[in-house]
Design a protein around this motif. Structure first.
Motif, PDB file in Angstrom:
ATOM      1  N   SER A   1       0.842  -1.198   0.000  1.00 33.05           N
ATOM      2  CA  SER A   1       0.000   0.000   0.000  1.00 33.05           C
ATOM      3  C   SER A   1       0.877   1.248   0.000  1.00 33.05           C
ATOM      4  CB  SER A   1      -0.886   0.000   1.239  1.00 33.05           C
ATOM      5  OG  SER A   1      -0.081   0.090   2.407  1.00 33.05           O
ATOM      6  N   ASP A   2       0.242   2.391  -0.164  1.00 28.45           N
ATOM      7  CA  ASP A   2       0.989   3.658  -0.115  1.00 28.45           C
ATOM      8  C   ASP A   2       1.693   3.813   1.234  1.00 28.45           C
ATOM      9  OD1 ASP A   2       0.003   4.219  -2.640  1.00 28.45           O
ATOM     10  OD2 ASP A   2      -1.647   5.473  -1.895  1.00 28.45           O
ATOM     11  N   GLN A   3       0.984   3.489   2.301  1.00 27.33           N
ATOM     12  CA  GLN A   3       1.553   3.630   3.647  1.00 27.33           C
ATOM     13  C   GLN A   3       2.725   2.680   3.850  1.00 27.33           C
ATOM     14  OE1 GLN A   3      -1.632   3.342   2.846  1.00 27.33           O
ATOM     15  NE2 GLN A   3      -2.842   4.899   3.915  1.00 27.33           N
ATOM     16  N   ALA A   4       2.609   1.458   3.319  1.00 26.61           N
ATOM     17  CA  ALA A   4       3.695   0.488   3.458  1.00 26.61           C
ATOM     18  C   ALA A   4       4.933   0.941   2.701  1.00 26.61           C
ATOM     19  CB  ALA A   4       3.241  -0.882   2.948  1.00 26.61           C
ATOM     20  N   VAL A   5       4.738   1.481   1.493  1.00 26.78           N
ATOM     21  CA  VAL A   5       5.875   1.966   0.702  1.00 26.78           C
ATOM     22  C   VAL A   5       6.592   3.096   1.444  1.00 26.78           C
ATOM     23  CG1 VAL A   5       6.527   3.178  -1.419  1.00 26.78           C
ATOM     24  CG2 VAL A   5       4.946   1.241  -1.529  1.00 26.78           C
ATOM     25  N   ALA A   6       5.835   3.984   2.077  1.00 28.38           N
ATOM     26  CA  ALA A   6       6.445   5.096   2.815  1.00 28.38           C
ATOM     27  C   ALA A   6       7.289   4.576   3.979  1.00 28.38           C
ATOM     28  CB  ALA A   6       5.358   6.035   3.318  1.00 28.38           C
ATOM     29  N   LEU A   7       6.766   3.607   4.705  1.00 29.79           N
ATOM     30  CA  LEU A   7       7.516   3.039   5.829  1.00 29.79           C
ATOM     31  C   LEU A   7       8.759   2.304   5.339  1.00 29.79           C
ATOM     32  CD1 LEU A   7       4.603   1.683   8.042  1.00 29.79           C
ATOM     33  CD2 LEU A   7       6.251   3.433   8.719  1.00 29.79           C
ATOM     34  N   LEU A   8       8.624   1.544   4.259  1.00 27.89           N
ATOM     35  CA  LEU A   8       9.758   0.790   3.723  1.00 27.89           C
ATOM     36  C   LEU A   8      10.844   1.728   3.196  1.00 27.89           C
ATOM     37  CD1 LEU A   8       7.756  -2.011   1.912  1.00 27.89           C
ATOM     38  CD2 LEU A   8       9.323  -2.354   3.838  1.00 27.89           C
ATOM     39  N   THR A   9      10.431   2.836   2.603  1.00 31.57           N
ATOM     40  CA  THR A   9      11.407   3.821   2.111  1.00 31.57           C
ATOM     41  C   THR A   9      12.205   4.402   3.274  1.00 31.57           C
ATOM     42  OG1 THR A   9       9.972   4.367   0.231  1.00 31.57           O
ATOM     43  CG2 THR A   9      11.685   5.967   0.813  1.00 31.57           C
ATOM     44  N   GLU A  10      11.504   4.730   4.359  1.00 38.58           N
ATOM     45  CA  GLU A  10      12.191   5.234   5.552  1.00 38.58           C
ATOM     46  C   GLU A  10      13.137   4.176   6.120  1.00 38.58           C
ATOM     47  OE1 GLU A  10      11.242   6.720  10.128  1.00 38.58           O
ATOM     48  OE2 GLU A  10       9.588   6.297   8.760  1.00 38.58           O
ATOM     49  N   LEU A  11      12.654   2.942   6.175  1.00 38.57           N
ATOM     50  CA  LEU A  11      13.453   1.855   6.734  1.00 38.57           C
ATOM     51  C   LEU A  11      14.701   1.589   5.894  1.00 38.57           C
ATOM     52  CD1 LEU A  11      13.719  -0.427   8.852  1.00 38.57           C
ATOM     53  CD2 LEU A  11      12.379  -1.874   7.311  1.00 38.57           C
ATOM     54  N   LYS A  12      14.555   1.675   4.566  1.00 42.29           N
ATOM     55  CA  LYS A  12      15.701   1.387   3.701  1.00 42.29           C
ATOM     56  C   LYS A  12      16.822   2.396   3.901  1.00 42.29           C
ATOM     57  CE  LYS A  12      16.888  -0.544  -0.701  1.00 42.29           C
ATOM     58  NZ  LYS A  12      16.367  -1.252  -1.897  1.00 42.29           N
ATOM     59  N   ALA A  13      16.465   3.607   4.225  1.00 47.57           N
ATOM     60  CA  ALA A  13      17.490   4.618   4.497  1.00 47.57           C
ATOM     61  C   ALA A  13      18.273   4.282   5.768  1.00 47.57           C
ATOM     62  CB  ALA A  13      16.843   5.991   4.622  1.00 47.57           C
TER      63      ALA A  13
ATOM     64  N   SER B   1      -7.091  -0.580   1.313  1.00 50.78           N
ATOM     65  CA  SER B   1      -8.200  -0.184   2.178  1.00 50.78           C
ATOM     66  C   SER B   1      -7.845  -0.421   3.649  1.00 50.78           C
ATOM     67  CB  SER B   1      -9.457  -0.979   1.805  1.00 50.78           C
ATOM     68  OG  SER B   1     -10.526  -0.657   2.660  1.00 50.78           O
ATOM     69  N   TRP B   2      -7.195  -1.567   3.916  1.00 45.82           N
ATOM     70  CA  TRP B   2      -6.790  -1.866   5.291  1.00 45.82           C
ATOM     71  C   TRP B   2      -5.778  -0.848   5.794  1.00 45.82           C
ATOM     72  CZ3 TRP B   2      -8.088  -4.040   9.591  1.00 45.82           C
ATOM     73  CH2 TRP B   2      -7.129  -4.337  10.554  1.00 45.82           C
ATOM     74  N   SER B   3      -4.828  -0.459   4.953  1.00 44.74           N
ATOM     75  CA  SER B   3      -3.830   0.535   5.363  1.00 44.74           C
ATOM     76  C   SER B   3      -4.472   1.881   5.642  1.00 44.74           C
ATOM     77  CB  SER B   3      -2.756   0.672   4.274  1.00 44.74           C
ATOM     78  OG  SER B   3      -1.968  -0.487   4.195  1.00 44.74           O
ATOM     79  N   ASP B   4      -5.486   2.244   4.831  1.00 46.46           N
ATOM     80  CA  ASP B   4      -6.198   3.499   5.082  1.00 46.46           C
ATOM     81  C   ASP B   4      -6.920   3.448   6.425  1.00 46.46           C
ATOM     82  OD1 ASP B   4      -5.347   4.435   2.626  1.00 46.46           O
ATOM     83  OD2 ASP B   4      -7.203   3.884   1.576  1.00 46.46           O
ATOM     84  N   TYR B   5      -7.494   2.299   6.714  1.00 44.32           N
ATOM     85  CA  TYR B   5      -8.194   2.111   7.990  1.00 44.32           C
ATOM     86  C   TYR B   5      -7.216   2.245   9.164  1.00 44.32           C
ATOM     87  CZ  TYR B   5     -10.797  -0.352  11.668  1.00 44.32           C
ATOM     88  OH  TYR B   5     -11.421  -0.696  12.840  1.00 44.32           O
ATOM     89  N   VAL B   6      -6.046   1.586   9.041  1.00 47.17           N
ATOM     90  CA  VAL B   6      -5.038   1.646  10.102  1.00 47.17           C
ATOM     91  C   VAL B   6      -4.528   3.070  10.267  1.00 47.17           C
ATOM     92  CG1 VAL B   6      -2.722   0.876  10.776  1.00 47.17           C
ATOM     93  CG2 VAL B   6      -4.364  -0.770   9.843  1.00 47.17           C
ATOM     94  N   GLU B   7      -4.332   3.775   9.153  1.00 45.96           N
ATOM     95  CA  GLU B   7      -3.853   5.157   9.230  1.00 45.96           C
ATOM     96  C   GLU B   7      -4.871   6.041   9.945  1.00 45.96           C
ATOM     97  OE1 GLU B   7      -1.794   8.518   6.363  1.00 45.96           O
ATOM     98  OE2 GLU B   7      -3.251   7.138   5.497  1.00 45.96           O
ATOM     99  N   ALA B   8      -6.160   5.816   9.666  1.00 46.43           N
ATOM    100  CA  ALA B   8      -7.199   6.600  10.339  1.00 46.43           C
ATOM    101  C   ALA B   8      -7.183   6.340  11.844  1.00 46.43           C
ATOM    102  CB  ALA B   8      -8.572   6.260   9.751  1.00 46.43           C
TER     103      ALA B   8
END
Length: 430
Positions: free
Chosen positions: A297-309, A408-415
Motif C-alpha cells: 500500500s501507499d503507507q507500506a511503501v512510505a515506511l519501507l522507504t524510511e526503513l531502507k534509508a 483499504s486496510w492501510s487506510d483504515y489503520v492510518e485513520a
C-alpha cells in the motif's frame, strides 16, 4: 560417629591440613583422610573374618563424593560375599568410571563440544549456561542416561518453569522460556547418545512442552477491538524504543503476516515498481503453499522507504530489513517486537496479553466485519485450503482484489493511528 547426612563438597573444599592427619566422616564408615600436606584421600573401614580392614578408594576431588559412595557400595557387596574388595578394587573403580562416562552430564558436555563450532557465540553461551546450571550440575547430570525416565525430566522442567529449582541465586518466579529451551536441548542430548548406543530411547520425545510448562495466560491471536487497536497505534510514537522496532510493529499491523516472515525479510524480496513483496515459500509456515505475495500500500511503501534509508545501506552479509543490533549478521530477535509491546503495556502480566501474532487475528476479524470476501482475506492470510481440490496454492490468486484490500486496510489503520473518527466514533475508511 559418621555424619548422618554425609559430606558435602563445600566441607571437603574448605578442609585445611593440621599438625596431624585427621578424618572427615561421610557415612557407612566411609571417610576422607586429610594429611598434614593437605592431600585428601577416600577410605572405607570394613570388617571381614573378625578383623578390621581399610580400603583405599582414591584421591579427592579426582574421585567425587558420588563416585566414592558408589565404590563403597560396590565394595560392600564383595565383603558380604566373603571377598576382600581390594582384590577387585581396580575392576570396581573401572566400573564406576564407565558408569560415570555414560551418565547424562558427561554426554551433554560431549554434545556441546560436538556443536561448539556450528553455533553462534551467543547461542553457545545460552546452552552452556542453562544446560550446565539446571541439568549437568543438577539431578540429571549424575544419572546413567539409560536410567533417566520421563518423570525425571518432568521434575527438572517443572522446577525451572515454576521457579522451584534453586542454584545459588534465589528466583522469585519461574522461567517457562528457559524450560522450553532445556526440553529441546535435553532431547538433542538423548538423540546424540542413541547414535552410538549409550542410550536406547529418548524420554523427552514423549513430552510436549505444554504438558509440563505452563506459561502465563497469553492470547497470542487476540483480536483487538477498534478502540484497543487505536490505543496501541496512537501510543506507538511515544514509545521510547528503536525507530526500526517501531517500523516493524507498524508493518506487522499493515501486512498482518507472521512475525518470522517479516523479521527474516530481505530487501531483494521487494519489487517497488510492481508494489509487491514476495515472501519465499521456505519461510512460510506451510512451505508447500509456495511463495506468497503481499501487495504494498501507499503507507507500506512510505515506511519501507524510511526503513531502507536506515538498514538498506549495509553492504556486507544478508540484506535484512531488520538487522539484529547486537549480532549484525543475523536478523532481528524473535522476542524484540513482543518486548516492545510489553514495554508499551500491551503484552506481559497485568496486560490484555496482545502479542505480535495478534495482528493477524485483528486484521482477520476487522476485515470480515468490513465486508471483504472471506476467501480473499484467507488467501492474504496465507491460510491453506482444506478442500483437496482447492489446495493447490496460486500466489496470484485474487491478486487484484487483494491489492484493493491491502490499500483499504492501510487506510483504515492510518485513520486509527491519526485518531480520525466519523460521527459514529469509528475510524473513517477510504
Amino acid at each position: 560417629m559418621p555424619a548422618q547426612k554425609g559430606l558435602t563438597a563445600a566441607v571437603l573444599n574448605a578442609a585445611k591440613p593440621g599438625d596431624k592427619p585427621f578424618k572427615l566422616y561421610d557415612r557407612d564408615r566411609l571417610y576422607v583422610l586429610v594429611s598434614v600436606a593437605g592431600s585428601k584421600r577416600w577410605a572405607w573401614a570394613y570388617r571381614l573374618d573378625g578383623k578390621d580392614h581399610t580400603l583405599q578408594l582414591g584421591r579427592y576431588p579426582d574421585v567425587s563424593i558420588i563416585d566414592a559412595r558408589k565404590a563403597r557400595a560396590a565394595a560392600a557387596k564383595h565383603v558380604e560375599a566373603g571377598q576382600h574388595p581390594g582384590e577387585v578394587n581396580k575392576e570396581t573403580i573401572a566400573a564406576v568410571k564407565k558408569e560415570q562416562a555414560n551418565s547424562f552430564g558427561p554426554i551433554a558436555a560431549e554434545w556441546i563440544d560436538a556443536n561448539r563450532k556450528t553455533w553462534s557465540p551467543w547461542y553457545l553461551q545460552q546452552v552452556e549456561t542453562f544446560l550446565t546450571r539446571y541439568a549437568i550440575n543438577g539431578d540429571l547430570g549424575a544419572m546413567p542416561i539409560r536410567a533417566i525416565t520421563v518423570p525425571d525430566v518432568v521434575r527438572m522442567l517443572k522446577g525451572v518453569s515454576e521457579g522451584k529449582i534453586r542454584t545459588g541465586e534465589e528466583r522469585k518466579k519461574g522461567s517457562p522460556t528457559i524450560a522450553i529451551l532445556l526440553r529441546q536441548w535435553c532431547s538433542a542430548v538423548f538423540r546424540y547418545a542413541i547414535l552410538d548406543g549409550r542410550a536406547d530411547r529418548n524420554p523427552v520425545s514423549d513430552l510436549k512442552a505444554s504438558d509440563v510448562i505452563k506459561r502465563a495466560p497469553v492470547k497470542n491471536n487476540l483480536a483487538l477491538s477498534p478502540a484497543e487497536f487505536r490505543k496501541l497505534l496512537t501510543a506507538l510514537p511515544g514509545y521510547g524504543g528503536n525507530r526500526v522496532t517501531k517500523i516493524a510493529i507498524e508493518l506487522l499491523a499493515l501486512f498482518f503476516v507472521r512475525t518470522g516472515e517479516l523479521r527474516q525479510a530481505e530487501w531483494k524480496e521487494f519489487d517497488f515498481d510492481a508494489r509487491q513483496w514476495t515472501v519465499p515459500a521456505v519461510r512460510m509456515k506451510k512451505k508447500n503453499v509456495g511463495d506468497h505475495i503481499v501487495p504494498l500500500s501507499d503507507q507500506a511503501v512510505a515506511l519501507l522507504t524510511e526503513l531502507k534509508a536506515i538498514t538498506g545501506t549495509v553492504k556486507t552479509g544478508r540484506d535484512w530489513l531488520f538487522r539484529n543490533t547486537r549480532r549484525p549478521a543475523e536478523c532481528m530477535s524473535a522476542t524484540t517486537v513482543n518486548r516492545a509491546l510489553e514495554g508499551m503495556g500491551f503484552n506481559g502480566s497485568a496486560s490484555i496479553g496482545f502479542s505480535a501474532h495478534g495482528f493477524r487475528g485483528t486484521a482477520s476479524t476487522l476485515l470480515h466485519e468490513q465486508g471483504f470476501k472471506p476467501e480473499v482475506i484467507e488467501v492474504q492470510l496465507a491460510h491453506t485450503e482444506k478442500n483437496a481440490v482447492k489446495k493447490a496454492y496460486n500466489k496470484a490468486r485474487y491478486l487484484t482484489e487483494r491489492v484493493v484490500l491491502m490499500q483499504s486496510w492501510s487506510d483504515y489503520v492510518e485513520a486509527l493511528k491519526l485518531d480520525i473518527k466519523t460521527d459514529s466514533g469509528e475510524p473513517a475508511t477510504a
